[in-house]
Scaffold this active site. Structure first.
Site, short mmCIF file in Angstrom:
data_model
loop_
_atom_site.label_atom_id
_atom_site.label_comp_id
_atom_site.label_asym_id
_atom_site.label_seq_id
_atom_site.Cartn_x
_atom_site.Cartn_y
_atom_site.Cartn_z
N ASP A 469 30.64 -45.64 48.66
CA ASP A 469 31.95 -46.28 48.81
C ASP A 469 32.59 -46.54 47.45
OD1 ASP A 469 34.07 -47.28 50.28
OD2 ASP A 469 32.80 -48.54 51.53
N ASP A 538 39.70 -46.10 57.43
CA ASP A 538 39.03 -47.19 58.12
C ASP A 538 39.64 -47.45 59.49
OD1 ASP A 538 37.18 -47.65 56.17
OD2 ASP A 538 38.24 -49.32 55.25
#
Length: 726
Positions: A469, A538
């Site tokens: 990430d 997301d």
């Protein structure tokens, strides 16, 4: 007397460089030709970029037309600032003596052939200053792709300052130009919008530092002569292979020529280049399609699988992620239970997300612990090895989430090494998601980031996957390491990241990794040299994902796009949510136990179906049949290379009452073949309509007449499998 001799020598050098014979250089794919030529003054110009001409003798006509144009009117291949360039330059420099002008002249070129790929390197030099620029063009003949990049070097006494360093400069002359850009924000990425390009400059750029994509993506489409269409017209489709700040400049001049300049964003990045060092720009990757964006996308996707994407021809792991089930709240028994659920679903792997690390500052939220990559003993007393062992016993692989480039101020790492952090020394800090970015221009930080991965892999050789990430752009922009060369930070950060990733790839070449950055923050082809896939957004609402995935499909192959089934949008059935993810790399981020028994059975069956058909979308040709931007329905299909198999995905989003529906015409099939059509991925107990229950159609019928795949039902989906009848 000595000064006079020096002046004469300089004059002779200039004459030697200007009195060069004309050189014509052709960069060719099977479908596209880029023609460059030197002028009498030794400068290099673009003569042509377009479809490859059938009659090779016609290129002589292009050459003769060059002689009738002045330098001001001609298209210089790599124009510099400070001379007669009246528009945006590709290159700008300040020499040791303060002079800001450079004239680049052709010296030589080489051509290297490796299979289907031809690499042309053109050397340009300045006659008065020891500056060299090498232009590289790599042509992939079968895939109709060209990569271009630049190498800059010098031998002046001290560092020079380069303030422009484009990867590519391309030109066209058409009556009209239309730009499609891909913009948005977190959870609403890659919104497609098209607008005309008129006189002046249109700039698409990013200033995020640690990632390329948030408000705008590092790729674009230009319609040459008309708006971009899916199956017709000439389009340029381009993207920059760089995981940092980028800039695309589209400039229409006074004669309605279009210049397209691509490269690193030079904003706050006047780079100090030392003598003898080479500054290599990222590659600009483009295709010129004469059959619309559909053809361009297929060429880019095929090229990526063949040459750029890590493990481009390999398989991908289906998975169950714990994030939406547990968030930060988990322990060993909870995770063991989820591993059993992963096995029950039939997926390949269980992926442990954020929240497993930190002891002095346990990671119970995103406010602390980031940077301290020791397992939280209160949560997981037996560490990662016990989790890997539990996954193996459950019959699935184990993967793990990391964010090694970042740090929370509330962490042991920050307390120990504040000098490793990008932050202003004399101003109030600004935090993005409660974190700061580590300074990857610093070799010590590079070592630290590599060791995060290396320690996990050394301790757990069976670790099967990493989700990498990167949730924060660079803020508080100051490098303690670079000191008086702060303008090098944006470039050296990304280069430092690549040094780490090169080491990881060399030591663990078969380790699959997801390029995750708070959604689609890193969607570039240089990053994908190291990662098998990326996280598009997301936002996992299946309706929104249909739009988001449509945007990314313009440039990336299906196997590079991670699509997860989640609990977002409870109005959508589990079938619709699964079907929305099926064309890409399938995963689940859902509490399986909360599903009804019938839904659980469906998900199990869907995973088995996916494993049976995934190679068609992974390695086949994609055809976008109906855009979600054009109405209340959308559809796409994949066709195998042999044209013997195909899968069609159709979605009814929000049909209007009594809406008139039309047949959907397939594409890419063999018109002479017969295809058996069968609806698959049905809920338990449901049966296909008669038209899709093993009925046989010719490829010609399917493409000319089509099938009635759409309905008037909201949030309805349908998957059809087509198999050639021998």
């Amino acid at each position: 007397m000595r000064k006079k001799i020096v002046s004469i020598l300089v004059f002779l050098v200039v004459i030697a460089h200007t009195a060069v014979r004309s050189e014509t250089i052709r960069i060719s794919t099977n479908e596209t030709e880029l023609v460059l030529q030197t002028a009498q003054n030794g400068r290099l110009f673009q003569l042509y970029l377009g479809p490859r001409l059938k009659d090779q003798g016609d290129y002589a006509l292009l050459t003769s037309s060059m002689k009738s144009h002045s330098n001001e009117q001609a298209w210089e291949a790599y124009p510099v600032s400070g001379t007669e360039t009246f528009f945006e330059p590709a290159f700008a420099i300040q020499h040791n003596d303060g002079n800001i002008a450079t004239v680049l002249q052709y010296v030589s070129h080489t051509v290297k052939q490796t299979g289907d790929v031809t690499e042309t390197a053109i050397t340009l030099k300045d006659a008065l200053y020891p500056i060299q620029v090498k232009l590289y063009y790599q042509a992939f003949a079968k895939d109709n792709i060209i990569k271009s990049w630049t190498e800059i070097s010098h031998n002046e006494k001290r560092a020079v300052n380069i303030s422009r360093y484009a990867s590519s400069m391309l030109y066209w002359k058409r009556a009209q130009y239309f730009l499609t850009e891909f913009s948005g924000d977190w959870a609403r990425e890659v919104n497609m919008s098209t607008a005309p390009l008129n006189f002046g400059k249109k700039i698409i750029d990013s200033k995020l530092g640690s990632r390329a994509d948030l408000h705008v993506s590092p790729f674009f489409t230009v319609g040459l002569g008309d708006t971009p269409h899916e199956n017709e017209g000439q389009v340029l489709m381009g993207t920059l292979a760089w995981t940092g700040n980028f800039r695309f400049t589209f400039e229409v001049d006074n004669e309605h020529n279009l210049r397209v300049i691509s490269g690193i964003n030079p904003e706050a990045s006047d780079y100090a280049l030392d003598p003898g060092k080479v500054f290599t720009t990222p590659a600009f990757i483009f295709t010129l399609s004469n059959q619309g964006t559909g053809k361009g996308s297929r060429d880019l996707q095929r090229w990526a699988r063949d040459f750029q994407l890590k493990d481009g021809h390999g398989d991908r792991l289906t998975l169950l992620n714990n994030w939406e089930s547990t968030g930060f709240d988990f322990n060993e028994p909870k995770l063991d239970s989820l591993m059993e659920e992963a096995k029950y679903l039939g997926v390949d792997m269980f992926l442990l997300d954020d929240g497993w690390f930190g002891n002095k500052y346990p990671r119970h939220s995103d406010t602390q612990g980031l940077g301290d990559w020791q397992v939280t003993s209160s949560k997981l007393p037996n560490g990662v090895p016990a989790l890997v062992k539990a996954a193996t016993q459950a019959g699935v692989k184990f993967g793990i989430w990391i964010e090694p480039e970042m740090v929370n101020p509330k962490s042991e790492l920050f307390e120990k090494h504040p000098d490793w952090v990008i932050m202003l020394p004399n101003r109030e800090r600004y935090y993005y998601r409660n974190q700061l970015v580590l300074d990857l221009s610093n070799p010590a930080v590079q070592e630290h980031v590599f060791n995060v991965v290396d320690h996990l892999m050394t301790e757990n050789p069976q670790l099967a996957y990493m989700k990498w990430d990167c949730n924060s752009p660079i803020t508080n922009i100051y490098s303690p390491y670079l000191k008086d060369r702060q303008n090098n930070l944006y470039v050296d950060y990304v280069r430092g990241l690549y040094k780490v990733l090169d080491r990881i790839k060399a030591k663990y070449p078969n380790l699959p990794m997801m390029l995750c950055s708070g959604g689609g923050g890193r969607t570039d082809y240089e990053g994908l040299r190291y990662f098998t896939e990326f996280w598009p957004s997301d936002n996992t609402d299946p309706v929104e994902r249909l739009f988001i995935q449509w945007g990314y499909s313009q440039f990336f192959p299906a196997k590079a796009v991670a699509a997860h089934v989640t609990s977002w949008n409870h109005d959508a059935s589990i079938k619709f949510r699964v079907d929305a993810a099926m064309p890409y790399r399938l995963g689940f981020d859902i509490n399986v136990k909360e599903l009804r028994p019938k839904e659980q059975t469906f998900c199990q069956s869907a995973v088995a179906t996916y494993n049976r058909i995934k190679n068609i979308s992974y390695n086949g040709d994609q055809y976008r049949l109906l855009s979600p931007y054009e109405g209340n329905h959308t559809a796409l299909m994949y066709v195998s290379e042999t044209q013997k198999q195909a899968v069609l995905y159709a979605y009814d989003i929000y049909p209007r009452y009594a809406e008139i529906l039309y047949p959907l015409q397939c594409q890419g099939l063999d018109p002479a073949k017969k295809y058996r059509v069968r609806e698959i991925n049905l809920m338990p107990g449901d049966k296909p309509a008669e038209a899709f229950n093993d009925k046989v159609y010719s490829g010609d019928y399917l493409m000319q007449v089509g099938l009635d795949v759409f309905t008037a039902t909201k949030l309805h989906s349908r998957i059809l499998e087509l198999n050639a009848v021998e």
